[in-house]
Design a protein around this motif. Structure first.
Motif, short mmCIF file in Angstrom:
data_model
loop_
_atom_site.label_atom_id
_atom_site.label_comp_id
_atom_site.label_asym_id
_atom_site.label_seq_id
_atom_site.Cartn_x
_atom_site.Cartn_y
_atom_site.Cartn_z
N UNK A 267 40.93 30.33 24.33
CA UNK A 267 41.09 29.35 25.40
C UNK A 267 40.34 29.85 26.63
N UNK A 268 39.42 29.03 27.15
CA UNK A 268 38.62 29.45 28.30
C UNK A 268 39.44 29.29 29.58
N UNK A 269 39.54 30.36 30.37
CA UNK A 269 40.37 30.34 31.57
C UNK A 269 39.77 31.16 32.70
N UNK A 270 38.43 31.17 32.80
CA UNK A 270 37.78 31.97 33.81
C UNK A 270 38.18 31.60 35.22
N UNK A 271 38.26 30.31 35.53
CA UNK A 271 38.62 29.89 36.88
C UNK A 271 40.07 30.22 37.17
N UNK A 272 40.96 29.93 36.22
CA UNK A 272 42.38 30.23 36.42
C UNK A 272 42.62 31.73 36.59
N UNK A 273 41.86 32.54 35.88
CA UNK A 273 42.05 33.99 35.93
C UNK A 273 41.41 34.61 37.17
N UNK A 274 40.52 33.88 37.83
CA UNK A 274 39.88 34.41 39.03
C UNK A 274 38.63 35.22 38.78
N UNK A 275 37.97 35.03 37.63
CA UNK A 275 36.78 35.82 37.29
C UNK A 275 35.54 34.96 37.08
N UNK A 276 35.58 33.69 37.53
CA UNK A 276 34.45 32.79 37.34
C UNK A 276 33.48 32.84 38.50
N UNK A 303 33.38 44.64 36.08
CA UNK A 303 32.30 44.72 37.07
C UNK A 303 31.12 43.92 36.55
N UNK A 304 30.57 43.03 37.39
CA UNK A 304 29.47 42.16 36.99
C UNK A 304 28.30 42.36 37.94
N UNK A 313 30.07 41.73 41.49
CA UNK A 313 31.49 41.36 41.46
C UNK A 313 32.31 42.51 40.89
N UNK A 314 33.46 42.77 41.50
CA UNK A 314 34.44 43.70 40.96
C UNK A 314 35.76 42.95 40.87
N UNK A 315 36.17 42.67 39.65
CA UNK A 315 37.40 41.92 39.42
C UNK A 315 38.50 42.90 39.01
N UNK A 316 39.49 43.06 39.89
CA UNK A 316 40.61 43.97 39.62
C UNK A 316 41.68 43.22 38.85
N UNK A 317 42.06 43.78 37.71
CA UNK A 317 43.06 43.17 36.83
C UNK A 317 44.46 43.40 37.42
N UNK A 318 45.16 42.30 37.71
CA UNK A 318 46.51 42.38 38.27
C UNK A 318 47.59 42.23 37.20
N UNK A 319 47.19 41.98 35.96
CA UNK A 319 48.14 41.74 34.88
C UNK A 319 48.37 40.27 34.67
N UNK A 320 48.88 39.91 33.48
CA UNK A 320 49.17 38.51 33.15
C UNK A 320 47.95 37.62 33.27
N UNK A 321 46.77 38.19 32.99
CA UNK A 321 45.50 37.45 32.99
C UNK A 321 45.16 36.88 34.37
N UNK A 325 39.20 39.46 43.23
CA UNK A 325 37.83 39.89 43.52
C UNK A 325 37.87 40.91 44.67
N UNK A 326 37.41 42.14 44.40
CA UNK A 326 37.55 43.21 45.38
C UNK A 326 36.27 43.97 45.65
N UNK A 327 35.11 43.30 45.60
CA UNK A 327 33.85 44.01 45.73
C UNK A 327 33.70 44.64 47.11
N UNK A 328 34.15 43.98 48.16
CA UNK A 328 33.97 44.56 49.50
C UNK A 328 34.99 45.65 49.79
N UNK A 329 36.23 45.45 49.40
CA UNK A 329 37.24 46.47 49.66
C UNK A 329 36.98 47.74 48.87
#
Length: 539
Positions: A267-276, A303-304, A313-321, A325-329
């Motif tokens: 199931x595609x969920x890139x936008x919902x997961x915050x990694x699109x 990391x993309x 892009x640096x996408x930090x996994x918070x759990x539960x999919x 996005x934390x590239x600047x921090x």
């Protein structure tokens, strides 16, 4: 970590002081690596010319030493057998793998579970599959295996999607090429390589391993969206922690995709997961991807790499999919604006217990200096993790090998000299490849793990998809055996964990794809340990 040259008083600076002791040295010539990529460039500036290429660190002769394969686009590929003394011998013709088509990337796995690694090559034109014969030679089984997709294929990755004990194969396709009609692209009156806006997407391929040497394309049946994106590749990982591999795909000029595996369907969920998108809700120019738990919270982060004047892009996994996005921090945002990035590797180069980051750079237009404030050749970047989740650029202090200015594309990581620290191999577009030896990364303690699955109906022989947790005192780390990531590349299937000054791993816990869980205690450091799958799946 080692305190040899650092004051214990400056606690916050210790990781950077320790990192400065590590030097990457260009040993390409001394090691006997003579490969040069040829891109077949023409005056028409066809986009595939500037995309290549990738490489693989893989032990094709099963002697315990990593070998190297370099993909070529307008010439012979290059296979180099590791002699075990720091040098390589070229065995391309003898092994039967000279043909890499108009090659793009590659991935390695033991698809037939016979105990040796086979090699898949993606191409502009039909892809190629080489079956390892176990005697130092390969046989082209593309036709009989049914995996010769004829599109403009880029990244490839293996994973046991359905957990039946043999690995399946994902192949990313970039775009329909050439477009009809073919219209050259220009900028400020100068011809340039066309970007993704000039093309139409081409469906990806997802091959199910039938267990008899053949594959079946089930991409649409399992939920891959056929015209969703123009892709350079992807990476498998258990991003939701439910025991099966999910798939993250990076897209050029359109939203990235995250396919959640429910055991039989994606199931595609890139936008919902915050990694699109990026933090401003924009799609960027995804090139490569690396997966790693950079903050040691037990979750796989992403990391993309992207185009210049865009951040990575640096996408930090918070759990539960869910990702943030934390590239600047992280300290990686501003540095990434000024270069065009391709490959990326999360790896602990100084063995201090956290994942650092290496990024390859280089523009795709050889005339870019005539119309933009960047250069064609660029310096690759190494970022040291300071232990708090922030990164510092140490490219100018970590050895002469990092001072090279080239047109880099893929990067693969692996301990080719078996000394406990992770080395790097880099492919450069229309230039010689580079092998960088890590000198000093083993001053801290480390543990290497080679995992061997039991084969169907348990886990595949190459251990791909196994999740490993290593605990040493207050340090707990996680990694997964992964095929295919970075940009068009395959890294060492062995897992390496830096342990700083800790003299043992108190606990090593292996979650095999089959459901078998193995636990080892009081494991000595500074060794490469082979672990065979044993036991029954746990509920």
């Amino acid at each position: 970590m080692t305190f040899r040259f650092c004051s214990k008083v400056a606690v916050l600076l210790l990781p950077l002081c320790a990192a400065a002791e590590v030097q990457f040295v260009d040993v390409t010539t001394a090691a006997g690596i003579t490969f040069r990529h040829r891109n077949g460039a023409t005056a028409e500036k066809h986009t595939p010319e500037t995309m290549g290429s990738g490489l693989a660190f893989f032990d094709y002769d099963s002697d315990g030493w990593l070998d190297l394969y370099f993909v070529n686009s307008a010439g012979s590929g290059g296979l180099y057998r590791n002699r075990g003394d720091g040098s390589f011998e070229e065995t391309t013709e003898r092994a039967g793998v000279a043909n890499s088509g108009f090659g793009m990337g590659c991935a390695a796995s033991d698809y037939d579970n016979d105990g040796d690694l086979d090699l898949y090559i993606t191409c502009y034109g039909p892809n190629i599959y080489y079956r390892n014969n176990g005697d130092g030679t390969f046989t082209d089984v593309t036709a009989s295996a049914g995996v010769g997709d004829p599109g403009l294929s880029t990244g490839a990755a293996f994973a046991d999607f359905d957990l039946d004990g043999d690995v399946d194969l994902y192949v990313a396709n970039y775009a329909v090429y050439p477009p009809e009609p073919y219209v050259p692209c220009s900028r400020n009156g100068m011809q340039v390589y066309c970007g993704p806006e000039a093309f139409e997407p081409q469906p990806d391929v997802f091959y199910r391993n039938e267990g008899d040497g053949t594959f079946t394309n089930i991409a649409e049946d399992v939920g891959l969206r056929p015209y969703a994106a123009i892709e350079f590749g992807g990476a498998f990982g258990d991003y939701d922690g439910d025991g099966d591999p999910d798939l993250y795909c990076v897209a050029d000029g359109s939203p990235n995709l995250l396919y959640r595996n429910d055991g039989s369907h994606f199931t595609e969920m890139g936008i919902l997961a915050g990694v699109a998108y990026d933090s401003e809700g924009k799609p960027l120019s995804g090139m490569g991807v690396s997966v790693g738990d950079y903050n040691n919270d037990g979750l796989a982060d992403l990391f993309v790499t992207n185009y210049q004047w865009e951040t990575d892009n640096l996408y930090r996994n918070l759990g539960d999919m869910v990702f943030s996005e934390g590239i600047f921090e992280s300290g990686l945002g501003v540095p990434s604006l000024t270069y065009l990035a391709w490959g990326a590797i999360f790896f602990d180069y100084d063995s201090d217990g956290d994942r650092d980051l290496f990024v390859t750079t280089g523009h795709h237009d050889d005339n870019v200096e005539q119309f933009d404030a960047v250069t064609y050749a660029m310096q690759n970047r190494l970022f040291a993790n300071d232990g708090s989740g922030r990164f510092v650029d140490v490219s100018d202090t970590a050895g002469p090998g990092l001072a090279l200015v080239q047109v880099s594309r893929g990067v693969a990581a692996g301990d080719y000299d078996n000394d406990g620290d992770v080395d790097l191999a880099i492919s450069n577009n229309n230039q010689p490849a580079v092998l960088l030896r890590n000198d000093g990364g083993n001053q801290n303690r480390w543990l290497g793990l080679k995992l061997v699955g039991a084969g169907p109906p348990l886990s595949s022989r190459d251990g791909i998809g196994a999740r490993v947790e290593v605990a040493a005192g207050d340090l707990v780390q996680m990694d997964e055996v992964r095929s295919g990531s970075s940009y068009l590349c395959q890294s060492d299937l062995r897992l390496y964990f830096g342990l700083g000054a800790r003299n043992q791993a108190d606990r090593v816990e292996i979650h095999w794809p089959s459901g078998v869980i193995q636990r080892l205690t009081a494991v000595k450091t500074n060794q490469i340990l082979t672990v065979f799958e044993a036991g029954e799946p746990e509920d």
